[in-house]
Design an enzyme around this catalytic site. Structure first.
Site, PDB file in Angstrom:
ATOM      1  CB  CYS A  89      17.399   1.708   5.060  1.00  0.00           C
ATOM      2  SG  CYS A  89      16.070   2.113   6.199  1.00  0.00           S
ATOM      3  N   GLY A  90      18.330   5.044   3.702  1.00  0.00           N
ATOM      4  CA  GLY A  90      17.846   6.073   2.776  1.00  0.00           C
ATOM      5  C   GLY A  90      16.492   6.617   3.201  1.00  0.00           C
TER       6      GLY A  90
END
Length: 305
Positions: A89-90
């Site tokens: 998720c980055g």
């Protein structure tokens, strides 16, 4: 021909990876909409219960709740860290943990003891690796926050605050701004902040860099009539305040998680497509060079005969 086979294998591998990231992007997009709806539905309640609790700081009830009393000095604090259970998720978890560890170092440098509660595998794992005092945790929260599970973990910090073992409780989470942007925030949960619009406690605060209105203590002369009595009303209200802020913090983080994952998987899919195009070009050039070499060898052999 070995080079051609190797490139073909690499292209197939990247294509399979792109199928996975594309599927994860679509799943995250579906979950994101529902998570954002839950987050937006809970914001008005969290903001309103916070404002009502903040008004008590300006009132003069006969009963003074421990949650409203500012401690003279900080000797020990509790920090609740809200992260995700899964990765990909980055920089969502990296940003919130960087903020938490910076605050952790600041408290430690000032001689303040810190104990942690972790929601999510990523935060619990990081805190364990740095040797932090992790007193409670709750992992595997799923896609929907459940208040019963959250209260069980946060109760350890609340009980220590009421017993005087810690002087303040903070909560760190990701505040959802929009699909492309999520902000790590560090909120003081207890004792209740003494300003009505404290920029460290609101979920509907303006974006950083814009003007924030802060109402000084004493700006309003709030006073109430309590039925049946002040103790019953204030105890119930402040319980709802803690539950509302904790629940909304997790809901904000879940909405941020799905948004960040969708954006990250879309970027991964686009990058995979670019890599496939580059490898395909190299494959074509290598294959053409091999064909040209074979033709040259045939023509050379025929000329020799």
């Amino acid at each position: 021909m070995a080079g051609i086979k190797e490139i073909r294998t690499k292209i197939k591998s990247v294509q399979n990876t792109r199928k996975i990231t594309k599927a994860m992007e679509m799943v995250a997009a579906s979950k994101m909409r529902k998570a954002q709806e839950r987050m937006r539905a809970g914001r008005p309640y969290a903001v309103k219960v916070r404002d009502m609790a903040a008004h008590l700081m300006e009132a003069n009830p006969d009963y003074s709740h421990p949650y409203l009393i500012e401690r003279e000095s900080l000797k020990a604090v509790g920090i609740v860290v809200v992260t995700t259970d899964k990765g990909l998720c980055g920089g969502l978890n990296t940003n919130i943990m960087r903020l938490v560890l910076n605050r952790y170092r600041e408290f430690t440098d000032e001689g303040v003891k810190v104990q942690f509660t972790a929601f999510g595998n990523k935060g619990a794992g990081t805190l364990s690796r740095v040797g932090a005092n992790l007193v409670s945790q709750e992992v595997g929260l799923g896609d929907r926050p459940e208040l019963s599970r959250l209260i069980g973990a946060i109760k350890v910090q609340i009980d220590d605050f009421e017993a005087g073992k810690i002087d303040a409780v903070y909560i760190a989470t990701n505040r959802f701004v929009n699909t492309m942007r999520q902000e790590p925030v560090f909120i003081r949960l207890l004792p209740l902040p003494s300003t009505l619009k404290d920029p460290h406690v609101v979920f509907d605060q303006p974006i950083k860099g814009s003007e924030t209105v802060v109402q000084a203590k004493g700006a309003y002369g709030w006073d109430y009539i309590y039925e049946p009595d002040a103790k019953v009303v204030i105890d119930e209200l402040l319980l709802r305040y803690v539950e509302g802020i904790v629940f909304q913090s997790v809901a904000e983080n879940m909405a941020s998680e799905q948004s960040a994952r969708m954006v990250a998987m879309k970027a991964a899919s686009d990058n995979a497509k670019t890599v496939i195009s580059d490898l395909q070009l190299v494959y074509n050039k290598t294959r053409q060079a091999a064909i040209t070499k074979e033709i040259s060898e045939i023509v050379g052999g025929a000329a020799a005969v």
